[in-house]
Design a protein around this motif. Sequence first.
Motif, PDB file in Angstrom:
ATOM      1  N   GLY A  24       0.871  -1.370   0.174  1.00 37.66           N
ATOM      2  CA  GLY A  24      -0.076   0.009  -0.099  1.00 37.66           C
ATOM      3  C   GLY A  24       0.743   1.205  -0.071  1.00 37.66           C
ATOM      4  O   GLY A  24       0.260   2.161   0.312  1.00 37.66           O
ATOM      5  N   LEU A  25       1.981   0.992  -0.324  1.00 40.81           N
ATOM      6  CA  LEU A  25       2.944   2.321  -0.249  1.00 40.81           C
ATOM      7  C   LEU A  25       2.644   3.119  -1.543  1.00 40.81           C
ATOM      8  O   LEU A  25       2.629   4.464  -1.582  1.00 40.81           O
ATOM      9  CB  LEU A  25       4.269   1.979  -0.188  1.00 40.81           C
ATOM     10  N   VAL A  26       2.481   2.364  -2.547  1.00 43.09           N
ATOM     11  CA  VAL A  26       1.895   2.997  -3.889  1.00 43.09           C
ATOM     12  C   VAL A  26       0.552   2.627  -3.964  1.00 43.09           C
ATOM     13  O   VAL A  26       0.189   1.448  -3.673  1.00 43.09           O
ATOM     14  CB  VAL A  26       2.743   2.916  -5.028  1.00 43.09           C
ATOM     15  N   PRO A  27      -0.632   3.267  -4.799  1.00 42.22           N
ATOM     16  CA  PRO A  27      -1.844   2.947  -5.174  1.00 42.22           C
ATOM     17  C   PRO A  27      -1.536   1.772  -6.095  1.00 42.22           C
ATOM     18  O   PRO A  27      -0.713   1.808  -6.874  1.00 42.22           O
ATOM     19  CB  PRO A  27      -2.128   4.030  -5.620  1.00 42.22           C
ATOM     20  N   LYS A  28      -2.789   1.013  -6.223  1.00 36.07           N
ATOM     21  CA  LYS A  28      -2.822   0.111  -6.979  1.00 36.07           C
ATOM     22  C   LYS A  28      -3.018   0.687  -8.534  1.00 36.07           C
ATOM     23  O   LYS A  28      -3.561   1.713  -8.739  1.00 36.07           O
ATOM     24  CB  LYS A  28      -4.448  -0.867  -6.906  1.00 36.07           C
ATOM     25  N   MET A  29      -1.943   0.065  -9.309  1.00 33.74           N
ATOM     26  CA  MET A  29      -1.978   0.777 -10.791  1.00 33.74           C
ATOM     27  C   MET A  29      -2.950   0.335 -11.719  1.00 33.74           C
ATOM     28  O   MET A  29      -3.600  -0.663 -11.662  1.00 33.74           O
ATOM     29  CB  MET A  29      -0.672   0.190 -11.113  1.00 33.74           C
ATOM     30  N   ALA A  30      -3.254   1.075 -12.518  1.00 31.19           N
ATOM     31  CA  ALA A  30      -4.260   0.924 -13.621  1.00 31.19           C
ATOM     32  C   ALA A  30      -3.779  -0.107 -14.435  1.00 31.19           C
ATOM     33  O   ALA A  30      -2.736  -0.474 -14.478  1.00 31.19           O
ATOM     34  CB  ALA A  30      -4.499   2.171 -14.362  1.00 31.19           C
ATOM     35  N   ARG A  31      -4.695  -0.828 -14.960  1.00 33.71           N
ATOM     36  CA  ARG A  31      -4.284  -2.036 -15.770  1.00 33.71           C
ATOM     37  C   ARG A  31      -4.747  -1.979 -17.034  1.00 33.71           C
ATOM     38  O   ARG A  31      -6.026  -1.277 -17.322  1.00 33.71           O
ATOM     39  CB  ARG A  31      -5.036  -3.087 -15.245  1.00 33.71           C
ATOM     40  N   SER A  32      -4.155  -2.495 -18.445  1.00 34.99           N
ATOM     41  CA  SER A  32      -4.371  -2.569 -19.475  1.00 34.99           C
ATOM     42  C   SER A  32      -5.764  -3.423 -19.585  1.00 34.99           C
ATOM     43  O   SER A  32      -5.932  -4.312 -18.757  1.00 34.99           O
ATOM     44  CB  SER A  32      -3.224  -2.912 -20.423  1.00 34.99           C
TER      45      SER A  32
END
Length: 129
Positions: A24-32
Amino acid sequence: MNIGEAARASGVTAKMIRHYEDIGLVPKMARSDAGYRLYSERDVHLLRFIRQGRVLGFSMKQIADLMGLWLDQSRPSRKVKQLASEHINDLDEKIRELQAMKSTLEQLVQHCHGDSRPDCPILDALSCH
């Protein structure tokens, strides 16, 4: 950009990027559509921020706190300075501990004959504590 490109651009390994997302240090990334993570320049900038924090020895918790302050444009700089000052105090303590370890080892090495005899004050000290 994909995770490999983000890793190269940020200097953070793909494995660590995934780890930062998992904790959770960086947000969940968008996915293709194919399920691959997609990274923006802003994401890469955030990863560089984390990398630099690690280079300076900040803990993950401290980096999370610093990131929160960095992203908050209304932050008081005294909070950032306080966090950095506390880290300096922690580093000073670690330096004292390392110097004490070094001094002890130097004394033990000085008293070890370093020859073919089996007796060794270094091993004796390790077995006593």
